[in-house]
Design a protein around this motif. Sequence first.
Motif, PDB file in Angstrom:
ATOM      1  N   LEU A   3       0.862  -1.179   0.000  1.00 57.56           N
ATOM      2  CA  LEU A   3       0.000   0.000   0.000  1.00 57.56           C
ATOM      3  C   LEU A   3       0.899   1.230   0.000  1.00 57.56           C
ATOM      4  N   ASP A   4       0.783   2.046  -1.051  1.00 62.78           N
ATOM      5  CA  ASP A   4       1.602   3.252  -1.155  1.00 62.78           C
ATOM      6  C   ASP A   4       0.777   4.453  -0.697  1.00 62.78           C
ATOM      7  N   ASN A   5       1.111   4.974   0.480  1.00 62.04           N
ATOM      8  CA  ASN A   5       0.394   6.109   1.059  1.00 62.04           C
ATOM      9  C   ASN A   5       1.117   7.438   0.842  1.00 62.04           C
ATOM     10  N   ARG A   6       2.178   7.433   0.067  1.00 62.32           N
ATOM     11  CA  ARG A   6       2.934   8.666  -0.150  1.00 62.32           C
ATOM     12  C   ARG A   6       2.074   9.677  -0.912  1.00 62.32           C
ATOM     13  N   GLY A   7       2.230  10.937  -0.537  1.00 66.46           N
ATOM     14  CA  GLY A   7       1.482  12.000  -1.199  1.00 66.46           C
ATOM     15  C   GLY A   7       0.133  12.287  -0.555  1.00 66.46           C
ATOM     16  N   LEU A   8      -0.262  11.484   0.426  1.00 62.94           N
ATOM     17  CA  LEU A   8      -1.541  11.683   1.104  1.00 62.94           C
ATOM     18  C   LEU A   8      -1.341  12.477   2.387  1.00 62.94           C
ATOM     19  N   GLU A   9      -2.318  13.316   2.713  1.00 67.28           N
ATOM     20  CA  GLU A   9      -2.276  14.093   3.948  1.00 67.28           C
ATOM     21  C   GLU A   9      -2.899  13.288   5.089  1.00 67.28           C
ATOM     22  N   PRO A  10      -2.357  13.443   6.307  1.00 67.08           N
ATOM     23  CA  PRO A  10      -2.961  12.786   7.466  1.00 67.08           C
ATOM     24  C   PRO A  10      -4.402  13.257   7.646  1.00 67.08           C
ATOM     25  N   PRO A  11      -5.290  12.388   8.063  1.00 62.28           N
ATOM     26  CA  PRO A  11      -5.088  11.021   8.557  1.00 62.28           C
ATOM     27  C   PRO A  11      -5.288   9.945   7.494  1.00 62.28           C
ATOM     28  N   GLN A  12      -5.304  10.313   6.217  1.00 64.35           N
ATOM     29  CA  GLN A  12      -5.573   9.341   5.159  1.00 64.35           C
ATOM     30  C   GLN A  12      -4.651   8.121   5.170  1.00 64.35           C
ATOM     31  N   PRO A  13      -3.326   8.278   5.334  1.00 69.13           N
ATOM     32  CA  PRO A  13      -2.481   7.076   5.347  1.00 69.13           C
ATOM     33  C   PRO A  13      -2.872   6.088   6.447  1.00 69.13           C
ATOM     34  N   MET A  14      -3.157   6.588   7.633  1.00 69.02           N
ATOM     35  CA  MET A  14      -3.526   5.691   8.729  1.00 69.02           C
ATOM     36  C   MET A  14      -4.880   5.041   8.472  1.00 69.02           C
ATOM     37  N   MET A  15      -5.839   5.795   7.966  1.00 65.06           N
ATOM     38  CA  MET A  15      -7.168   5.249   7.687  1.00 65.06           C
ATOM     39  C   MET A  15      -7.083   4.167   6.609  1.00 65.06           C
ATOM     40  N   ARG A  16      -6.332   4.419   5.555  1.00 70.28           N
ATOM     41  CA  ARG A  16      -6.173   3.421   4.477  1.00 70.28           C
ATOM     42  C   ARG A  16      -5.492   2.166   5.001  1.00 70.28           C
ATOM     43  N   THR A  17      -4.468   2.357   5.832  1.00 69.54           N
ATOM     44  CA  THR A  17      -3.729   1.218   6.374  1.00 69.54           C
ATOM     45  C   THR A  17      -4.624   0.359   7.254  1.00 69.54           C
ATOM     46  N   THR A  29       1.656 -10.331   5.156  1.00 68.99           N
ATOM     47  CA  THR A  29       2.316  -9.116   5.599  1.00 68.99           C
ATOM     48  C   THR A  29       1.823  -7.966   4.738  1.00 68.99           C
ATOM     49  N   LEU A  30       1.526  -6.846   5.379  1.00 70.60           N
ATOM     50  CA  LEU A  30       1.164  -5.627   4.673  1.00 70.60           C
ATOM     51  C   LEU A  30       2.373  -4.710   4.704  1.00 70.60           C
ATOM     52  N   THR A  31       2.830  -4.288   3.547  1.00 72.44           N
ATOM     53  CA  THR A  31       3.938  -3.347   3.448  1.00 72.44           C
ATOM     54  C   THR A  31       3.369  -2.012   2.995  1.00 72.44           C
ATOM     55  N   ILE A  32       3.608  -0.980   3.789  1.00 68.96           N
ATOM     56  CA  ILE A  32       3.128   0.351   3.427  1.00 68.96           C
ATOM     57  C   ILE A  32       4.318   1.289   3.246  1.00 68.96           C
ATOM     58  N   SER A  61      11.270   8.783   2.847  1.00 66.88           N
ATOM     59  CA  SER A  61       9.987   8.137   3.157  1.00 66.88           C
ATOM     60  C   SER A  61      10.251   6.938   4.063  1.00 66.88           C
ATOM     61  N   PHE A  62       9.178   6.271   4.477  1.00 70.73           N
ATOM     62  CA  PHE A  62       9.307   5.145   5.392  1.00 70.73           C
ATOM     63  C   PHE A  62       8.592   3.930   4.831  1.00 70.73           C
ATOM     64  N   LYS A  63       9.258   2.785   4.929  1.00 70.72           N
ATOM     65  CA  LYS A  63       8.677   1.493   4.565  1.00 70.72           C
ATOM     66  C   LYS A  63       8.355   0.785   5.871  1.00 70.72           C
ATOM     67  N   ILE A  64       7.078   0.400   6.035  1.00 69.88           N
ATOM     68  CA  ILE A  64       6.645  -0.270   7.253  1.00 69.88           C
ATOM     69  C   ILE A  64       6.041  -1.614   6.891  1.00 69.88           C
ATOM     70  N   GLU A  65       6.603  -2.673   7.436  1.00 67.43           N
ATOM     71  CA  GLU A  65       6.049  -4.010   7.237  1.00 67.43           C
ATOM     72  C   GLU A  65       5.236  -4.354   8.472  1.00 67.43           C
ATOM     73  N   ILE A  66       3.976  -4.723   8.246  1.00 65.86           N
ATOM     74  CA  ILE A  66       3.047  -5.005   9.352  1.00 65.86           C
ATOM     75  C   ILE A  66       2.634  -6.475   9.272  1.00 65.86           C
ATOM     76  N   PHE A  67       2.725  -7.148  10.408  1.00 62.85           N
ATOM     77  CA  PHE A  67       2.427  -8.588  10.451  1.00 62.85           C
ATOM     78  C   PHE A  67       1.980  -8.964  11.857  1.00 62.85           C
ATOM     79  N   ARG A  68       1.442 -10.175  12.001  1.00 63.11           N
ATOM     80  CA  ARG A  68       1.036 -10.680  13.319  1.00 63.11           C
ATOM     81  C   ARG A  68       2.135 -11.521  13.906  1.00 63.11           C
TER      82      ARG A  68
END
Length: 68
Positions: A3-17, A29-32, A61-68
């Motif tokens: 999921l590429d959230n670059r270019g979006l204003e807060p809180p859109q990246p968090m809501m999309r994620t 794994t979700l990579t944002i 920018s930041f790459k975040i890998e999200i997993f359980r």
Amino acid sequence: MILDNRGLEPPQPMMRTLATLETLKENETLTIFNDRRPMFLYEQLEELGYKQKTEEQKDGSFKIEIFR
């Protein structure tokens, strides 16, 4: 899943994620990619039982890998 959230204003990246995490299957794994470090997202992930690995990219920018 990526999921590429670059270019979006807060809180859109968090809501999309968070919306995308609802569709994540077991062992996926979700990579944002975000323009800034998602400090408020980290709290939400912890509450939901997710772990994350954050890596700053060369372009700032930041790459975040999200997993359980």
